[in-house]
Write an enzyme that holds these catalytic residues in place. Structure first.
Site, PDB file in Angstrom:
ATOM      1  N   GLY A 155      39.668  44.540  43.803  1.00  0.00           N
ATOM      2  CA  GLY A 155      39.649  44.792  45.232  1.00  0.00           C
ATOM      3  C   GLY A 155      39.022  43.556  45.835  1.00  0.00           C
ATOM      4  N   GLU A 156      38.320  43.703  46.935  1.00  0.00           N
ATOM      5  CA  GLU A 156      37.600  42.563  47.511  1.00  0.00           C
ATOM      6  C   GLU A 156      36.118  42.768  47.223  1.00  0.00           C
ATOM      7  OE1 GLU A 156      37.778  39.315  48.392  1.00  0.00           O
ATOM      8  OE2 GLU A 156      39.834  39.973  48.175  1.00  0.00           O
ATOM      9  N   SER A 157      35.491  41.833  46.508  1.00  0.00           N
ATOM     10  CA  SER A 157      34.117  42.091  46.061  1.00  0.00           C
ATOM     11  C   SER A 157      33.136  42.215  47.223  1.00  0.00           C
ATOM     12  CB  SER A 157      33.658  41.028  45.061  1.00  0.00           C
ATOM     13  OG  SER A 157      33.804  39.745  45.611  1.00  0.00           O
ATOM     14  N   CYS A 171      38.348  42.054  37.598  1.00  0.00           N
ATOM     15  CA  CYS A 171      38.416  41.117  38.727  1.00  0.00           C
ATOM     16  C   CYS A 171      37.229  41.313  39.676  1.00  0.00           C
ATOM     17  CB  CYS A 171      39.756  41.230  39.443  1.00  0.00           C
ATOM     18  SG  CYS A 171      40.097  39.817  40.510  1.00  0.00           S
ATOM     19  N   ARG A 228      34.108  32.741  41.920  1.00  0.00           N
ATOM     20  CA  ARG A 228      35.233  33.384  42.613  1.00  0.00           C
ATOM     21  C   ARG A 228      36.322  32.386  42.967  1.00  0.00           C
ATOM     22  NH1 ARG A 228      33.479  36.371  47.679  1.00  0.00           N
ATOM     23  NH2 ARG A 228      35.579  37.201  47.543  1.00  0.00           N
ATOM     24  N   ILE A 272      44.982  37.313  39.842  1.00  0.00           N
ATOM     25  CA  ILE A 272      45.199  37.234  41.286  1.00  0.00           C
ATOM     26  C   ILE A 272      43.935  36.744  41.968  1.00  0.00           C
ATOM     27  CG2 ILE A 272      45.708  38.573  43.360  1.00  0.00           C
ATOM     28  CD1 ILE A 272      47.433  40.363  41.584  1.00  0.00           C
ATOM     29  N   ARG A 273      43.976  35.559  42.524  1.00  0.00           N
ATOM     30  CA  ARG A 273      42.771  34.965  43.107  1.00  0.00           C
ATOM     31  C   ARG A 273      41.599  35.203  42.157  1.00  0.00           C
ATOM     32  NH1 ARG A 273      42.100  34.426  48.814  1.00  0.00           N
ATOM     33  NH2 ARG A 273      40.136  35.488  48.520  1.00  0.00           N
ATOM     34  N   HIS A 330      43.815  41.638  35.718  1.00  0.00           N
ATOM     35  CA  HIS A 330      44.002  43.045  36.091  1.00  0.00           C
ATOM     36  C   HIS A 330      44.793  43.822  35.040  1.00  0.00           C
ATOM     37  CE1 HIS A 330      42.600  42.656  40.269  1.00  0.00           C
ATOM     38  NE2 HIS A 330      43.175  41.477  40.269  1.00  0.00           N
ATOM     39  N   GLU A 386      44.974  46.828  34.870  1.00  0.00           N
ATOM     40  CA  GLU A 386      45.491  48.016  35.562  1.00  0.00           C
ATOM     41  C   GLU A 386      46.806  47.733  36.284  1.00  0.00           C
ATOM     42  OE1 GLU A 386      43.037  46.129  36.543  1.00  0.00           O
ATOM     43  OE2 GLU A 386      42.701  46.151  38.714  1.00  0.00           O
TER      44      GLU A 386
END
Lengths: 198, 297
Positions: free
Chosen positions: A47-49, A79, A110, A138-139, A174, A176
């Site tokens: 997600g977004e940390s 992630c 990051r 992803i990023r 990821h 998942e």
């Protein structure tokens, strides 16, 4: 049936839940601290940390999860989830000083591989898995061990992307987002929640 | 070096959108606003020169934002930065990709550059989000390569009614398709003007192959939670935050509401004392030519 929790404040919650149900676990979505004692392991999703940190602090989850992690409770962060578990978080340019779990002796860098245009898919080797695993980056952050307690289970271009410190597992990719449940299975086996498949 | 590495694949594009689920994406026009949005828990920011409410009141042709202004925002925040290009303006999209933007919104909020065609999004490494008012439109955009869909609620009005209409239309059609016998799918594809394989996908899986956000007219924590309870994966908030009395508080409250959208007691707690909400516009009073949802097809 044993219950496994997925932190369900933001991000790839349903994807972890699907894989865990496939492995015959009861999945509990964690939004408040009161249900933490009903689970045997916890996944922190991608997600977004910064968002996840804000919401964990807001809903009183940071302290209880931190205590569980310190006491040997199995936690797997993928992630952004791995960033939450890391003792040090930095962007390519600057340190981030948000309140966090800081459980594993790891420095998460990051967006190490760049922004979205640098996101990639690569087949990676993982210690403990026979065949390669489809890594979806992803990023993605890099997970630099800061002590001897941290084992590197997989690297990309010599940079660690899957590390383990006792009960804590951190991946910068990821698992998942694939239909492959082998890494979830490996973590749950090593945490004593699944018996090894012959 | 690494033979197996691939960049810009569909998996990576749609995957980023999956990581935004349950999150709030906020329109910002300055680096200061972007920083405030990040601190308030936004999962991404949309870098713009003018928020939709101002585009509406100032009129004229609305175009892609100044790249230098977008760069200023990229330097300040660590979360993904999105930017808008005009419908069909593939050169604006090329420029945004060259700037390493994380996501492009091919948006009806800007003045369309092509009245017949949208951008062919498979040509890009960077993912696109597109608006849709119904399932056929959503599947046409996905057929062109969109990796994320959002409703086309009337931006800049502070009125959620159109976003609700689009959400109900898309989600209602998905529910119907799920129970449609397979021999009717081709006729439905024909009537919807949607690619057959995508109609079949929705029939088999009961959902879109990409995430589906709410956008347009969301002004309060309750609006955001309403869209989540209807079944959307997350929300965009445009003018609703920085056109309100206390942007910082409202931004946080909307993030909190989306994370606990099913808990009315929490919604009551976060909705209190937020200052003035943006002044709304009744959509029935908008002249047709000012309706943005009718742009694109």
């Amino acid at each position: 049936m044993q219950s496994v929790g997925v932190l369900a404040l933001q991000g790839g919650v349903a994807e972890h839940a699907t894989i865990l149900r496939e492995l015959n676990f009861n999945v509990i979505e964690i939004r408040t601290p009161d249900i933490l004692d009903s689970i045997s392991a916890l996944f922190l999703p991608g997600g977004e940390s910064t968002t996840l940190l804000f919401l964990m602090n807001r809903w009183g989850l940071t302290e209880p999860i931190k205590r569980m992690g310190e006491n040997g409770f199995p936690i797997f962060g993928t992630c952004a989830g791995a960033v939450l578990l890391s003792s040090h978080i930095s962007e390519m340019e600057h340190e981030i000083k948000q309140e966090s779990l800081r459980l594993a002796d790891v420095k998460a860098i990051r967006n190490y591989f760049g922004r979205q245009t640098g996101s990639f898919i690569e087949d990676i080797s993982i210690q403990g898995l026979e065949d390669t695993f489809r890594g979806v980056f992803i990023r993605a952050p890099l997970l630099q061990p800061l002590s001897e307690k941290v084992d590197i289970l997989s690297s990309v271009d010599d940079g660690p992307v899957l590390v383990r410190q006792d009960n804590l597992w951190l991946s910068s990719f990821h698992p998942e987002l694939t239909s492959d449940n082998r890494l979830h299975r490996l973590f749950l086996e090593r945490s004593g929640l699944l018996s090894r498949e012959e | 070096m690494n033979k197996t590495r691939t960049e810009g694949t569909w998996e990576a594009k749609a995957g980023l959108a999956r990581m935004l689920k349950g999150g709030v994406i906020m329109d910002v026009v300055t680096p200061e606003q972007a920083e405030l949005a990040q601190t308030a828990g936004a999962v991404a920011v949309m870098a713009l020169e003018r928020v939709p409410a101002d585009i509406r009141s100032q009129g004229g042709v609305a175009r892609m934002s100044d790249p230098d202004m977008i760069k200023g925002i990229q330097q300040i925040v660590d979360i993904p930065v999105m930017a808008k290009c005009r419908i069909g303006h593939f050169v604006e999209a090329q420029i945004l990709e060259a700037m390493n933007i994380d996501y492009i919104d091919e948006s009806e909020v800007l003045t369309p550059a092509d009245e017949n065609n949208h951008v062919y999004k498979f040509d890009f490494k960077i993912p696109f989000v597109c608006g849709a008012t119904n399932l056929g439109e959503a599947l046409r955009r996905i057929g062109e390569g969109a990796a994320m869909i959002r409703t086309k609620g009337e931006a800049g009005t502070g009125n959620v009614v159109e976003a609700v209409r689009h959400a109900r239309s898309v989600l209602g059609s998905i529910r119907k398709l799920k129970v449609t016998p397979p021999e009717e799918l081709m006729t439905i594809a024909k009537e919807m003007g949607a690619p057959y394989d995508l109609v079949k996908y929705v029939h088999e899986n009961g959902c879109l192959p990409v995430v589906n956000f709410a956008a347009g007219g969301i002004a309060t924590p309750a609006d955001a939670a309403l869209m989540m309870q209807l079944g959307m994966d997350g929300v965009f908030v445009g003018s609703g935050i920085f056109k309100s009395g206390n942007p910082e508080k409202r931004a946080r409250a909307i993030v909190e509401a989306v994370s606990r959208f099913n808990d009315p007691a929490i919604l009551a707690e976060v909705s209190g004392n937020l200052g003035e909400a943006m002044v709304g516009i009744n959509i029935s009073t908008l002249p047709d030519e000012e309706r943005m949802a009718d742009r694109g097809w």
